[in-house]
Design an enzyme around this catalytic site. Structure first.
Site, PDB file in Angstrom:
ATOM      1  N   ARG A 118       1.012  -1.168  -0.007  1.00 21.13           N
ATOM      2  CA  ARG A 118       0.164  -0.101  -0.114  1.00 21.13           C
ATOM      3  C   ARG A 118       0.606   1.265  -0.082  1.00 21.13           C
ATOM      4  NH1 ARG A 118      -3.734  -2.800   3.690  1.00 21.13           N
ATOM      5  NH2 ARG A 118      -5.369  -3.643   2.433  1.00 21.13           N
ATOM      6  N   LYS A 140       3.842  11.627 -11.101  1.00 20.40           N
ATOM      7  CA  LYS A 140       3.211  10.873 -12.153  1.00 20.40           C
ATOM      8  C   LYS A 140       3.686   9.562 -12.353  1.00 20.40           C
ATOM      9  CE  LYS A 140       0.502  13.639 -15.290  1.00 20.40           C
ATOM     10  NZ  LYS A 140       0.169  14.130 -16.541  1.00 20.40           N
ATOM     11  N   GLU A 182      11.254  18.152 -24.250  1.00 20.37           N
ATOM     12  CA  GLU A 182      10.343  18.503 -23.158  1.00 20.37           C
ATOM     13  C   GLU A 182      10.626  19.921 -22.411  1.00 20.37           C
ATOM     14  OE1 GLU A 182       7.664  16.920 -22.017  1.00 20.37           O
ATOM     15  OE2 GLU A 182       7.889  14.848 -22.410  1.00 20.37           O
ATOM     16  N   LYS A 231       7.703  23.368 -13.524  1.00 17.07           N
ATOM     17  CA  LYS A 231       6.876  22.171 -13.268  1.00 17.07           C
ATOM     18  C   LYS A 231       6.102  22.165 -11.783  1.00 17.07           C
ATOM     19  CE  LYS A 231       5.957  17.289 -13.918  1.00 17.07           C
ATOM     20  NZ  LYS A 231       6.540  16.190 -14.624  1.00 17.07           N
ATOM     21  N   GLU A 241      -3.997  16.544 -11.841  1.00 17.26           N
ATOM     22  CA  GLU A 241      -4.531  16.905 -13.041  1.00 17.26           C
ATOM     23  C   GLU A 241      -6.157  17.057 -13.230  1.00 17.26           C
ATOM     24  OE1 GLU A 241      -1.771  15.217 -16.275  1.00 17.26           O
ATOM     25  OE2 GLU A 241      -3.873  15.435 -17.842  1.00 17.26           O
ATOM     26  N   ARG A 245      -2.948  21.213 -14.643  1.00 16.91           N
ATOM     27  CA  ARG A 245      -1.437  20.231 -15.000  1.00 16.91           C
ATOM     28  C   ARG A 245      -1.457  20.117 -16.395  1.00 16.91           C
ATOM     29  NH1 ARG A 245       1.357  15.889 -11.031  1.00 16.91           N
ATOM     30  NH2 ARG A 245       2.894  15.244 -12.609  1.00 16.91           N
ATOM     31  N   ASN A 249       0.969  18.632 -21.007  1.00 15.03           N
ATOM     32  CA  ASN A 249       0.565  17.518 -22.038  1.00 15.03           C
ATOM     33  C   ASN A 249       0.673  18.320 -23.307  1.00 15.03           C
ATOM     34  OD1 ASN A 249       0.244  15.576 -20.103  1.00 15.03           O
ATOM     35  ND2 ASN A 249      -1.840  16.033 -19.912  1.00 15.03           N
ATOM     36  N   HIS A 252       1.584  16.531 -26.392  1.00 14.84           N
ATOM     37  CA  HIS A 252       1.393  14.877 -25.956  1.00 14.84           C
ATOM     38  C   HIS A 252       0.301  14.133 -26.748  1.00 14.84           C
ATOM     39  CE1 HIS A 252       4.673  16.151 -23.500  1.00 14.84           C
ATOM     40  NE2 HIS A 252       4.692  15.144 -23.037  1.00 14.84           N
ATOM     41  N   HIS A 256       1.523  10.903 -27.931  1.00 17.10           N
ATOM     42  CA  HIS A 256       1.193   9.535 -27.728  1.00 17.10           C
ATOM     43  C   HIS A 256       0.720   8.959 -28.522  1.00 17.10           C
ATOM     44  CE1 HIS A 256       1.025  10.768 -22.937  1.00 17.10           C
ATOM     45  NE2 HIS A 256       2.379  10.588 -23.507  1.00 17.10           N
ATOM     46  N   HIS A 269      10.262   8.924 -26.436  1.00 15.67           N
ATOM     47  CA  HIS A 269       9.170   9.838 -26.158  1.00 15.67           C
ATOM     48  C   HIS A 269       9.277  11.440 -26.658  1.00 15.67           C
ATOM     49  CE1 HIS A 269       5.710  11.427 -23.662  1.00 15.67           C
ATOM     50  NE2 HIS A 269       6.715  12.051 -22.924  1.00 15.67           N
TER      51      HIS A 269
END
Ligand code: NAD
Ligand code: GLY
Length: 361
Positions: A118, A140, A182, A231, A241, A245, A249, A252, A256, A269
């Protein structure tokens, strides 16, 4: 040591320091021990990074799991290998995971830490430019699923981020540029980050391109610090998000889709992101959302850093669009796009007609 900047990422009570400096790995163990109460550390790394930097982290109470290298291994099976190792070592809740590597390792190790018993502590030791400016910060963590990129994951903040810029000198040119994609993203969204200070990253990138491309130490560490601060400013406003946030992206949505359609084996990426950003600028142009001068300035910046801005193949626009509709960024069945709205500012739009999106693919 050149410098050690500590940026506090004030995600409320879960704040953590980001160290950016040189030869940090000489006292990495002391840093790691300061920010967790772990008796044992499980270092998650890969076959490429371990021979380069594994030795620096070897101590009596550190154990390793060495994974195969590549985005194609960022999946639930590899995640299981981390968990299996943690169980076989009888890692306890007080113990910690250390992510030693690029964004792939950081995302997987962080996710393993978030679910093992957990949730246990983890520390990011990013070794690529991309991971130092982006993926190690903000919590993330995820693995890919056959249905899409980063589809299984969590928001789970590390206890500390330790970025040693010396690791960037073993990185090849392609991977360094992947990180620069980035970095440029932050320049394009800078004003919308609403950081306390104005860093003028866009101008910094325009003026210092020689130093940055030569990996000049002072300039690169300053660059990483600016990106982390931008950031942090965004994550502090919207950790999970719910809105803001999503500006991170930028580019992106296309990126993606290109990564997925090529089975994650054609573009890094960052390459997909720079192509995606070019597509977004073109989309903004088709929608008359961007003036010519700013458009040219952005495209010039991408070209100055010699980033990939065109796809290597022609893909079926319908297929690419279909992938976009199953991305995490879809809400109420609508695809979210982050579009430039004025210089260095962006807005999130979910009502863009399909024909404008597919036209540029
Ligand atoms: P990566 O982790 O695959 O690393 C790139 C390559 O460089 C790999 O072959 C790796 O083994 C090698 N490498 C790493 N450090 C090295 C070093 N110092 N010297 C030599 N080689 C080294 O790729 P990446 O670009 O670091 O990260 C991309 C991943 O990050 C993607 O999976 C992406 O989804 C994820 N990401 C996550 C976030 C986030 O917020 N969590 C943000 C951006 C990207
Ligand atoms: N890289 C996108 C984010 O951290 O939200």
């Amino acid at each position: 040591m050149l410098r050690t900047d500590v940026v506090i990422n004030a995600v409320k009570e879960r704040s953590y320091p980001i160290f950016i400096g040189e030869n940090l790995s000489d006292n990495i163990y002391e840093l790691m021990s300061k920010y967790t109460k772990a008796n044992k550390f499980l270092v998650v790394t890969n076959e490429t990074v371990y021979p380069l930097y594994g030795e620096k982290l070897k101590k009596n109470n550190t154990e390793f799991v060495i994974l195969p290298d590549g985005e194609i291994y960022k999946n639930i099976d590899t995640l299981n290998r981390i968990l299996d190792r943690a169980f076989s070592l009888k890692l306890e809740r007080k113990d910690a995971i250390v992510a030693l590597g690029g964004g792939v390792i950081g995302d997987m190790a962080g996710f393993a830490a978030s679910i093992y018993q957990r949730g246990i502590d983890y520390i990011q030791v990013p070794t690529t430019l991309l991971s130092q400016v982006d993926s190690s910060v903000g919590g993330k963590v995820a693995v890919n699923h056959i249905c899409g990129k980063n589809m299984i994951g969590a928001f789970y903040q590390p206890k500390a981020v330790i970025s040693d810029i010396n690791t960037l000198y073993t990185l090849d040119d392609r991977q360094y540029k992947t990180g620069l994609s980035e970095v440029l993203k932050y320049a394009f969204i800078e004003k919308s980050c609403c950081a306390d200070e104005n860093y003028n990253l866009f101008e910094f990138l325009e003026c210092k391109h020689n130093e940055i491309l030569r990996k000049e130490k002072d300039t690169v560490s300053e660059l990483i610090m600016i990106c982390c601060k931008l950031k942090s400013a965004v994550v502090n406003q919207d950790e999970k998000e719910k809105g803001k946030r999503a500006i991170l992206n930028f580019g992106h949505t296309y990126a993606h889709a290109f990564e997925k359609i090529t089975d994650y084996n054609t573009y890094t990426h960052g390459e997909a992101v720079s192509i995606g950003m070019k597509k977004i600028f073109d989309l903004a142009k088709r929608l008359n959302k961007i003036d010519n001068a700013y458009y040219e300035r952005c495209i010039n910046l991408l070209k100055t850093y010699n980033l990939q801005i065109e796809t290597k193949d022609k893909y079926n626009p319908e297929e690419v669009y279909e992938i976009m509709t199953s991305d995490k960024k879809v809400a109420d069945k609508k695809i979210n796009f982050v579009l430039p709205c004025s210089e260095k500012e962006v807005e999130i739009r979910n009502n863009i007609d399909k024909k404008y999106v597919t036209e540029g693919i």
